[in-house]
Motif scaffolding. Structure first.
Motif, mmCIF file in Angstrom:
data_model
loop_
_atom_site.group_PDB
_atom_site.id
_atom_site.type_symbol
_atom_site.label_atom_id
_atom_site.label_comp_id
_atom_site.label_asym_id
_atom_site.label_seq_id
_atom_site.Cartn_x
_atom_site.Cartn_y
_atom_site.Cartn_z
ATOM 1 N N UNK A 1 19.033 90.210 17.194
ATOM 2 C CA UNK A 1 19.447 89.079 18.013
ATOM 3 C C UNK A 1 20.949 88.903 17.874
ATOM 4 N N UNK A 2 21.640 89.095 18.985
ATOM 5 C CA UNK A 2 23.102 89.111 18.978
ATOM 6 C C UNK A 2 23.696 87.749 18.629
ATOM 7 N N UNK A 3 23.108 86.668 19.144
ATOM 8 C CA UNK A 3 23.685 85.331 18.967
ATOM 9 C C UNK A 3 23.820 84.964 17.496
ATOM 10 N N UNK A 4 22.796 85.277 16.712
ATOM 11 C CA UNK A 4 22.820 84.942 15.280
ATOM 12 C C UNK A 4 23.145 86.151 14.417
ATOM 13 N N UNK A 5 23.304 87.326 15.059
ATOM 14 C CA UNK A 5 23.628 88.569 14.362
ATOM 15 C C UNK A 5 22.630 88.832 13.230
ATOM 16 N N UNK A 6 21.354 88.773 13.590
ATOM 17 C CA UNK A 6 20.295 88.995 12.611
ATOM 18 C C UNK A 6 19.277 89.994 13.143
ATOM 19 N N UNK A 7 18.650 90.701 12.215
ATOM 20 C CA UNK A 7 17.619 91.677 12.575
ATOM 21 C C UNK A 7 16.316 91.315 11.877
ATOM 22 N N UNK A 8 15.252 91.228 12.657
ATOM 23 C CA UNK A 8 13.922 90.962 12.126
ATOM 24 C C UNK A 8 13.144 92.269 12.134
ATOM 25 N N UNK A 9 12.592 92.651 10.984
ATOM 26 C CA UNK A 9 11.877 93.920 10.875
ATOM 27 C C UNK A 9 10.375 93.685 10.753
ATOM 28 N N UNK A 10 9.603 94.478 11.492
ATOM 29 C CA UNK A 10 8.155 94.443 11.412
ATOM 30 C C UNK A 10 7.635 95.860 11.206
ATOM 31 N N UNK A 11 6.595 95.981 10.381
ATOM 32 C CA UNK A 11 5.987 97.270 10.112
ATOM 33 C C UNK A 11 4.500 97.204 10.415
ATOM 34 N N UNK A 12 3.918 98.373 10.670
ATOM 35 C CA UNK A 12 2.488 98.384 10.910
ATOM 36 C C UNK A 12 2.005 99.702 11.478
ATOM 37 N N UNK A 13 0.884 99.628 12.173
ATOM 38 C CA UNK A 13 0.261 100.801 12.785
ATOM 39 C C UNK A 13 0.008 100.510 14.251
ATOM 40 N N UNK A 14 0.289 101.495 15.083
ATOM 41 C CA UNK A 14 0.078 101.337 16.512
ATOM 42 C C UNK A 14 -0.905 102.395 16.999
ATOM 43 N N UNK A 15 -1.707 102.021 17.991
ATOM 44 C CA UNK A 15 -2.740 102.904 18.517
ATOM 45 C C UNK A 15 -2.624 102.954 20.042
ATOM 46 N N UNK A 16 -2.848 104.139 20.603
ATOM 47 C CA UNK A 16 -2.892 104.312 22.051
ATOM 48 C C UNK A 16 -4.137 105.145 22.384
ATOM 49 N N UNK A 17 -4.738 104.844 23.526
ATOM 50 C CA UNK A 17 -5.830 105.699 23.996
ATOM 51 C C UNK A 17 -5.925 105.601 25.518
ATOM 52 N N UNK A 18 -6.401 106.689 26.107
ATOM 53 C CA UNK A 18 -6.628 106.689 27.540
ATOM 54 C C UNK A 18 -8.027 106.157 27.813
#
Length: 234
Positions: free
Chosen positions: A58-75
């Motif tokens: 976020x540029x206005x506050x010059x901060x970075x929020x980090x999130x971790x996890x697992x992502x899934x995709x399927x047709x």
């Protein structure tokens, strides 16, 4: 004399255009190779599972929020579904994109926030499942695509592409996107989505597993009988 000058002028114009075309050919060839690889992968795509790190700046506050996890995709039929488990110890979230809906479940407050994409489904899908299961042809339908160059990302040889959304509505959300495609597997290993405000999201993917069995439960929210559902308008 005037006729000779015009002939010379046309001659120079032709030479310049040929030189320009030849200068663009390597990048055009590289782009075509990447898109063709994505077409091949899309033709046989069933599922993808990957670990992720999402950094939201976020540029206005010059901060970075980090999130971790697992992502899934399927047709599933003609659509690609996405689910994500965000492993935040203080505020875990589960995200599901299916049936033209984006749903975010927050177990701490036992609430699902539901966004119905409706007629904008294709636009949402274009960046929610970006680089996972979509073909190069589909990419070209939604974006103006430019090959930037080759780059190594965490030891993986990638092709870096710049995408500019053709839809003004999508450009209002992300005005351009950088996409790093694994040259050998034809999937995304890194993405950077830039907002007009100067904010951006940098997503990194690792431990990518293609066409492995993913349980159906991965594409279901773990709600309770008391879960509250809210649906913001607009």
């Amino acid at each position: 004399m005037l006729g000779w000058c015009r002939q010379m002028s046309w001659g120079f114009a032709i030479i310049i255009s040929l030189l320009a075309a030849s200068a663009q050919t390597p990048d055009a060839d590289e782009l075509q190779r990447v898109l063709s690889k994505m077409d091949q992968v899309a033709a046989n795509f069933r599922t993808t599972q990957a670990a992720f790190i999402w950094n939201q700046y976020q540029k206005v506050v010059d901060e970075t929020d980090m999130q971790k996890g697992t992502v899934y995709f399927r047709r599933a039929g003609n659509e690609i579904q996405m689910a994500a488990d965000i492993n935040d110890p203080t505020a875990p979230k589960y995200v599901l994109f299916t049936d033209s809906k984006v749903e975010v479940y927050q177990p701490k407050i036992d609430q699902v926030t539901r966004y119905n994409t409706g007629k904008d489904r294709a636009a949402f899908e274009s960046f929610l499942v970006l680089g996972f299961g979509g073909s190069g042809r589909d990419l070209m339908k939604s974006f103006d695509v430019r090959y930037i160059g080759g780059e190594k990302v965490d030891g993986v040889e990638t092709a870096k592409l710049e995408l500019v959304p053709k839809s003004q509505k999508v450009r209002n959300t992300f005005d351009h996107i950088w996409l790093w495609i694994d040259r050998s597997r034809g999937v995304s290993v890194q993405q950077q989505l830039f907002e007009p405000s100067g904010d951006y999201r940098l997503a990194k993917y690792s431990d990518i597993q293609l066409n492995q069995k993913i349980p159906d439960t991965a594409f279901k929210l773990r709600t309770t009988s008391k879960t509250k559902i809210v649906a913001p308008q607009g």
